[in-house]
Motif scaffolding. Sequence first.
Motif, PDB file in Angstrom:
ATOM      1  N   CYS A   1       0.843  -1.202   0.000  1.00  0.00           N
ATOM      2  CA  CYS A   1       0.000   0.000   0.000  1.00  0.00           C
ATOM      3  C   CYS A   1       0.874   1.246   0.000  1.00  0.00           C
ATOM      4  O   CYS A   1       1.824   1.359   0.772  1.00  0.00           O
TER       5      CYS A   1
ATOM      6  N   CYS B   1      -7.757   4.561   3.920  1.00  0.00           N
ATOM      7  CA  CYS B   1      -8.358   5.547   3.027  1.00  0.00           C
ATOM      8  C   CYS B   1      -7.771   6.925   3.315  1.00  0.00           C
ATOM      9  O   CYS B   1      -7.589   7.302   4.476  1.00  0.00           O
TER      10      CYS B   1
ATOM     11  N   CYS C   1     -11.026   2.153  -5.832  1.00  0.00           N
ATOM     12  CA  CYS C   1     -10.182   3.161  -5.188  1.00  0.00           C
ATOM     13  C   CYS C   1      -9.177   3.676  -6.209  1.00  0.00           C
ATOM     14  O   CYS C   1      -8.585   2.907  -6.966  1.00  0.00           O
TER      15      CYS C   1
ATOM     16  N   ALA D   1      -5.703  -1.434  -2.987  1.00  0.00           N
ATOM     17  CA  ALA D   1      -6.839  -1.044  -3.829  1.00  0.00           C
ATOM     18  C   ALA D   1      -7.234  -2.163  -4.775  1.00  0.00           C
ATOM     19  O   ALA D   1      -8.430  -2.444  -4.974  1.00  0.00           O
TER      20      ALA D   1
ATOM     21  N   CYS E   1      -8.236  -2.617   4.830  1.00  0.00           N
ATOM     22  CA  CYS E   1      -9.113  -3.146   3.787  1.00  0.00           C
ATOM     23  C   CYS E   1     -10.535  -2.617   3.955  1.00  0.00           C
ATOM     24  O   CYS E   1     -11.178  -2.211   2.989  1.00  0.00           O
TER      25      CYS E   1
ATOM     26  N   ARG F   1     -10.830   1.010   2.852  1.00  0.00           N
ATOM     27  CA  ARG F   1     -10.815   1.163   1.392  1.00  0.00           C
ATOM     28  C   ARG F   1     -12.113   0.670   0.749  1.00  0.00           C
ATOM     29  O   ARG F   1     -12.407   0.986  -0.409  1.00  0.00           O
TER      30      ARG F   1
ATOM     31  N   SER G   1     -14.642   2.744  -1.308  1.00  0.00           N
ATOM     32  CA  SER G   1     -14.619   2.932  -2.759  1.00  0.00           C
ATOM     33  C   SER G   1     -15.665   2.075  -3.462  1.00  0.00           C
ATOM     34  O   SER G   1     -15.944   2.282  -4.654  1.00  0.00           O
TER      35      SER G   1
END
Length: 203
Positions: free
Chosen positions: A46, A51, A65, A72, A102, A105, A108
Amino acid sequence: MSKTVVFIQGSPRENGNTRALAALVMETLAQSGVASAEIDATRLQCSHPGCIACGRCQEGPEFRCHVDDGLARAVATLPDYDAVVLSTPVFWLGPTAQAKMCVDRMASLVKCSDAGALATPLRGKILGLFATGATERDENLDILERQYRVMAEYLGMPFVSALFPFCGVPAGQAAADPEFATVARDFGVRLAGMLGGRKCCDP
């Protein structure tokens, strides 16, 4: 077509109790004709943890994302599965930081219109919580379960959970405990049933 379940593995210990018990769930699912896959949240590359609230995922029609990293790309695959299970030990009343990245994210995969309408490719899929804790249930696991039950309701996802209080046995040994093993396999049976899998005893 076979149903598929993805486990987001949040334990930083490869030989830990959470992963060992999750393996029993996967065995049970396989006996019911349900395939399993894993996303190891502890090994995802990452460029930004979690986020960054850039809002770009809300600008276009795609559910993805816009931070182009391994995290992502992993999260973008979640709608490909029929069920998503967060598999994590409890660290300080919540999931591990790796698992939470996770989850963050996953924003998204949700779009909200100005009128408040919610759209997500996760709607109708199953959200599972599979969590271990070293202390009694009321102190941590119930808090975690309530949080993810609310998330499931918000996203329109049926919810199922398995909680393991007092799971502070040596790493990897929980799966050998008959009581823990029974809870894990029962979770697999319930999840397979929700997915329409055959009973474990069927030919």
